[in-house]
Motif scaffolding. Structure first.
Motif, PDB file in Angstrom:
ATOM      1  N   GLU A  29       0.845  -1.194   0.000  1.00 57.71           N
ATOM      2  CA  GLU A  29       0.000   0.000   0.000  1.00 57.71           C
ATOM      3  C   GLU A  29       0.883   1.248   0.000  1.00 57.71           C
ATOM      4  OE1 GLU A  29      -3.288   2.351   2.784  1.00 57.71           O
ATOM      5  OE2 GLU A  29      -2.288   0.533   3.518  1.00 57.71           O
ATOM      6  N   VAL A  30       0.650   2.142  -0.971  1.00 55.96           N
ATOM      7  CA  VAL A  30       1.351   3.426  -0.990  1.00 55.96           C
ATOM      8  C   VAL A  30       0.593   4.370  -0.068  1.00 55.96           C
ATOM      9  CG1 VAL A  30       2.064   5.393  -2.388  1.00 55.96           C
ATOM     10  CG2 VAL A  30       2.219   3.086  -3.324  1.00 55.96           C
ATOM     11  N   ILE A  31       1.240   4.772   1.005  1.00 57.88           N
ATOM     12  CA  ILE A  31       0.555   5.579   2.013  1.00 57.88           C
ATOM     13  C   ILE A  31       0.854   7.070   1.883  1.00 57.88           C
ATOM     14  CG2 ILE A  31       0.454   3.688   3.671  1.00 57.88           C
ATOM     15  CD1 ILE A  31       2.874   4.998   5.083  1.00 57.88           C
ATOM     16  N   GLY A  32       1.774   7.427   0.980  1.00 59.71           N
ATOM     17  CA  GLY A  32       2.075   8.837   0.827  1.00 59.71           C
ATOM     18  C   GLY A  32       3.124   9.110  -0.225  1.00 59.71           C
ATOM     19  N   GLU A  33       3.273  10.385  -0.553  1.00 62.18           N
ATOM     20  CA  GLU A  33       4.263  10.830  -1.526  1.00 62.18           C
ATOM     21  C   GLU A  33       5.046  12.007  -0.949  1.00 62.18           C
ATOM     22  OE1 GLU A  33       2.247  11.903  -5.086  1.00 62.18           O
ATOM     23  OE2 GLU A  33       1.410   9.894  -5.444  1.00 62.18           O
ATOM     24  N   ALA A  34       6.262  12.200  -1.452  1.00 62.56           N
ATOM     25  CA  ALA A  34       7.086  13.331  -1.045  1.00 62.56           C
ATOM     26  C   ALA A  34       7.736  13.923  -2.287  1.00 62.56           C
ATOM     27  CB  ALA A  34       8.151  12.895  -0.047  1.00 62.56           C
ATOM     28  N   VAL A  35       7.893  15.246  -2.313  1.00 68.64           N
ATOM     29  CA  VAL A  35       8.405  15.915  -3.508  1.00 68.64           C
ATOM     30  C   VAL A  35       9.889  16.262  -3.418  1.00 68.64           C
ATOM     31  CG1 VAL A  35       6.146  16.843  -4.068  1.00 68.64           C
ATOM     32  CG2 VAL A  35       7.701  18.177  -2.633  1.00 68.64           C
ATOM     33  N   MET A  54      13.262   6.274  -2.936  1.00 71.67           N
ATOM     34  CA  MET A  54      13.881   7.588  -2.831  1.00 71.67           C
ATOM     35  C   MET A  54      14.646   7.971  -4.101  1.00 71.67           C
ATOM     36  SD  MET A  54      14.542  10.110  -0.548  1.00 71.67           S
ATOM     37  CE  MET A  54      14.560   9.395   1.127  1.00 71.67           C
ATOM     38  N   ASP A  55      14.215   9.036  -4.741  1.00 73.51           N
ATOM     39  CA  ASP A  55      14.952   9.546  -5.896  1.00 73.51           C
ATOM     40  C   ASP A  55      16.277  10.137  -5.421  1.00 73.51           C
ATOM     41  OD1 ASP A  55      15.550  10.306  -8.473  1.00 73.51           O
ATOM     42  OD2 ASP A  55      14.404  12.167  -8.375  1.00 73.51           O
ATOM     43  N   ILE A  56      17.304  10.054  -6.240  1.00 72.36           N
ATOM     44  CA  ILE A  56      18.611  10.593  -5.859  1.00 72.36           C
ATOM     45  C   ILE A  56      18.651  12.111  -6.013  1.00 72.36           C
ATOM     46  CG2 ILE A  56      21.039  10.706  -6.523  1.00 72.36           C
ATOM     47  CD1 ILE A  56      20.990   7.752  -7.049  1.00 72.36           C
ATOM     48  N   ARG A  57      18.218  12.580  -7.173  1.00 69.59           N
ATOM     49  CA  ARG A  57      18.291  14.015  -7.451  1.00 69.59           C
ATOM     50  C   ARG A  57      16.945  14.683  -7.181  1.00 69.59           C
ATOM     51  NH1 ARG A  57      21.383  13.686 -13.289  1.00 69.59           N
ATOM     52  NH2 ARG A  57      23.426  12.993 -12.532  1.00 69.59           N
ATOM     53  N   MET A  58      16.892  15.496  -6.137  1.00 68.04           N
ATOM     54  CA  MET A  58      15.686  16.241  -5.795  1.00 68.04           C
ATOM     55  C   MET A  58      16.069  17.612  -5.257  1.00 68.04           C
ATOM     56  SD  MET A  58      13.116  13.447  -3.999  1.00 68.04           S
ATOM     57  CE  MET A  58      14.312  12.890  -2.769  1.00 68.04           C
ATOM     58  N   PRO A  59      15.180  18.585  -5.383  1.00 70.72           N
ATOM     59  CA  PRO A  59      15.472  19.922  -4.857  1.00 70.72           C
ATOM     60  C   PRO A  59      15.375  19.965  -3.334  1.00 70.72           C
ATOM     61  CG  PRO A  59      13.239  19.826  -5.697  1.00 70.72           C
ATOM     62  CD  PRO A  59      13.890  18.524  -6.080  1.00 70.72           C
ATOM     63  N   VAL A  60      15.755  21.083  -2.751  1.00 66.74           N
ATOM     64  CA  VAL A  60      15.698  21.335  -1.308  1.00 66.74           C
ATOM     65  C   VAL A  60      16.689  20.454  -0.553  1.00 66.74           C
ATOM     66  CG1 VAL A  60      14.277  21.489   0.771  1.00 66.74           C
ATOM     67  CG2 VAL A  60      13.268  22.012  -1.471  1.00 66.74           C
ATOM     68  N   LEU A  61      16.476  19.130  -0.616  1.00 62.79           N
ATOM     69  CA  LEU A  61      17.380  18.162   0.014  1.00 62.79           C
ATOM     70  C   LEU A  61      17.416  16.934  -0.877  1.00 62.79           C
ATOM     71  CD1 LEU A  61      19.019  17.808   2.712  1.00 62.79           C
ATOM     72  CD2 LEU A  61      17.088  16.451   3.527  1.00 62.79           C
ATOM     73  N   ASP A  62      18.605  16.556  -1.354  1.00 62.98           N
ATOM     74  CA  ASP A  62      18.667  15.425  -2.283  1.00 62.98           C
ATOM     75  C   ASP A  62      18.478  14.091  -1.566  1.00 62.98           C
ATOM     76  OD1 ASP A  62      21.176  14.429  -1.304  1.00 62.98           O
ATOM     77  OD2 ASP A  62      22.245  15.858  -2.549  1.00 62.98           O
ATOM     78  N   GLY A  63      18.316  13.047  -2.362  1.00 64.17           N
ATOM     79  CA  GLY A  63      18.036  11.736  -1.802  1.00 64.17           C
ATOM     80  C   GLY A  63      19.157  11.163  -0.971  1.00 64.17           C
ATOM     81  N   LEU A  64      20.396  11.494  -1.287  1.00 62.33           N
ATOM     82  CA  LEU A  64      21.541  10.978  -0.544  1.00 62.33           C
ATOM     83  C   LEU A  64      21.565  11.526   0.880  1.00 62.33           C
ATOM     84  CD1 LEU A  64      24.302  11.224  -3.285  1.00 62.33           C
ATOM     85  CD2 LEU A  64      23.145   9.157  -2.488  1.00 62.33           C
ATOM     86  N   GLU A  65      21.428  12.830   1.017  1.00 62.05           N
ATOM     87  CA  GLU A  65      21.439  13.438   2.344  1.00 62.05           C
ATOM     88  C   GLU A  65      20.195  13.030   3.135  1.00 62.05           C
ATOM     89  OE1 GLU A  65      22.528  15.329   5.713  1.00 62.05           O
ATOM     90  OE2 GLU A  65      23.750  14.867   3.956  1.00 62.05           O
ATOM     91  N   ALA A  66      19.069  12.932   2.448  1.00 60.81           N
ATOM     92  CA  ALA A  66      17.843  12.505   3.117  1.00 60.81           C
ATOM     93  C   ALA A  66      18.002  11.088   3.659  1.00 60.81           C
ATOM     94  CB  ALA A  66      16.667  12.569   2.146  1.00 60.81           C
ATOM     95  N   THR A  67      18.604  10.218   2.859  1.00 60.25           N
ATOM     96  CA  THR A  67      18.835   8.832   3.293  1.00 60.25           C
ATOM     97  C   THR A  67      19.753   8.794   4.501  1.00 60.25           C
ATOM     98  OG1 THR A  67      18.519   7.935   1.070  1.00 60.25           O
ATOM     99  CG2 THR A  67      19.815   6.608   2.595  1.00 60.25           C
ATOM    100  N   HIS A  68      20.804   9.586   4.450  1.00 59.63           N
ATOM    101  CA  HIS A  68      21.749   9.665   5.564  1.00 59.63           C
ATOM    102  C   HIS A  68      21.026  10.035   6.863  1.00 59.63           C
ATOM    103  CE1 HIS A  68      25.700  10.336   7.426  1.00 59.63           C
ATOM    104  NE2 HIS A  68      25.156  11.384   7.988  1.00 59.63           N
ATOM    105  N   ARG A  69      20.132  10.994   6.800  1.00 57.51           N
ATOM    106  CA  ARG A  69      19.412  11.440   7.992  1.00 57.51           C
ATOM    107  C   ARG A  69      18.363  10.421   8.444  1.00 57.51           C
ATOM    108  NH1 ARG A  69      18.346  17.935   6.802  1.00 57.51           N
ATOM    109  NH2 ARG A  69      20.480  18.413   6.089  1.00 57.51           N
ATOM    110  N   ILE A  70      17.676   9.834   7.485  1.00 53.41           N
ATOM    111  CA  ILE A  70      16.609   8.880   7.811  1.00 53.41           C
ATOM    112  C   ILE A  70      17.159   7.623   8.472  1.00 53.41           C
ATOM    113  CG2 ILE A  70      14.871   7.337   6.812  1.00 53.41           C
ATOM    114  CD1 ILE A  70      14.484   9.571   4.644  1.00 53.41           C
ATOM    115  N   THR A  71      18.283   7.108   7.970  1.00 55.15           N
ATOM    116  CA  THR A  71      18.830   5.872   8.540  1.00 55.15           C
ATOM    117  C   THR A  71      19.320   6.074   9.971  1.00 55.15           C
ATOM    118  OG1 THR A  71      20.985   6.353   7.510  1.00 55.15           O
ATOM    119  CG2 THR A  71      19.495   4.898   6.324  1.00 55.15           C
ATOM    120  N   ARG A  72      19.491   7.313  10.365  1.00 50.24           N
ATOM    121  CA  ARG A  72      19.901   7.598  11.744  1.00 50.24           C
ATOM    122  C   ARG A  72      18.723   7.900  12.646  1.00 50.24           C
ATOM    123  NH1 ARG A  72      23.447   7.572   8.444  1.00 50.24           N
ATOM    124  NH2 ARG A  72      25.664   7.317   8.824  1.00 50.24           N
TER     125      ARG A  72
END
Length: 219
Positions: A29-35, A54-72
């Motif tokens: 089930e897809v429960i949400g989307e993020a831009v 998670m897309d790699i290239r995104m504005p505001v905060l890219d997927g790499l940095e977002a992943t780094h923060r989420i895994t912590r």
């Protein structure tokens, strides 16, 4: 159990098409989307998904940095990086950030669904093309990290062998066949390797094996 998925991509068409494919699956089930990456972090806190595409290239905060923060902040959340053939230079950095694997954006509906199921169950997604790029990165990286190399000493001979074979891309069934042991025994060995080395999953085990020099390019 239904697998709850969040799709993070700045392209609306990608989000919608992936959503249609995944919502058609009886166990997903897809429960949400993020831009963007920051939106993904906020939505994870709000919705509590099991898996994030998670897309790699995104504005505001890219997927790499977002992943780094989420895994912590949310280590239980599994992350699959959405990529294209021209973005494989991000492989090593994404794995180091804690991504559980990679999925090409033009993957089939079946591949997309299986990717979600695989990481939700604790598996890793390392396609041959991605693994090749990873090996190339380590081949250029110089000497192993001696600090991490010492941690291998805590593994038994069989556990070290299992780690080496994981890094070479073997699945549990292939490991069982190669070592002539039951698949359940393989799962036990893999679990012990991850616990002893303080690793999240098989993907991080691959990174660790190459970083420490346990496996080298060309082997």
């Amino acid at each position: 159990m239904t697998i709850r998925v969040l799709i993070a991509d700045d392209q609306k068409l990608i989000r919608e098409s992936f959503g249609i494919v995944l919502n058609a699956q009886p166990d997903i089930e897809v429960i949400g989307e993020a831009v963007d990456g920051q939106d993904a972090i906020d939505r994870i806190a709000e919705l509590g998904p099991d898996v994030v595409l998670m897309d790699i290239r995104m504005p505001v905060l890219d997927g790499l940095e977002a992943t780094h923060r989420i895994t912590r902040s949310s280590p239980h959340v599994k992350i699959v990086m959405l990529t294209t053939f021209d973005e494989d230079e991000y492989v090593y950095e994404a794995l180091r950030a804690g991504a559980n694997g990679f999925l090409l954006k033009d993957s089939s509906a079946q591949q997309l669904a299986e990717a979600v199921r695989t990481v939700a169950m604790g598996g890793a997604l390392l396609a041959p093309t991605v693994t090749k790029r990873l090996i190339e990165e380590f081949a250029r990286g110089g000497s192993p990290r001696t600090v991490r190399r010492g941690r291998v000493a805590g593994l038994t001979e069989r556990e070290t062998e299992v780690l080496r074979l994981i890094a070479q891309g073997l699945s549990n069934s292939e490991l069982a066949e190669r070592l002539v042991i039951a698949e359940q025994t393989v799962k036990t060995h893999v679990s012990r390797v991850l616990v002893k080395l303080g690793l999240r999953d098989r993907t991080q085990a691959v990174v660790f094996a190459y970083e420490t020099g346990l496996v080298r390019a060309g082997e």
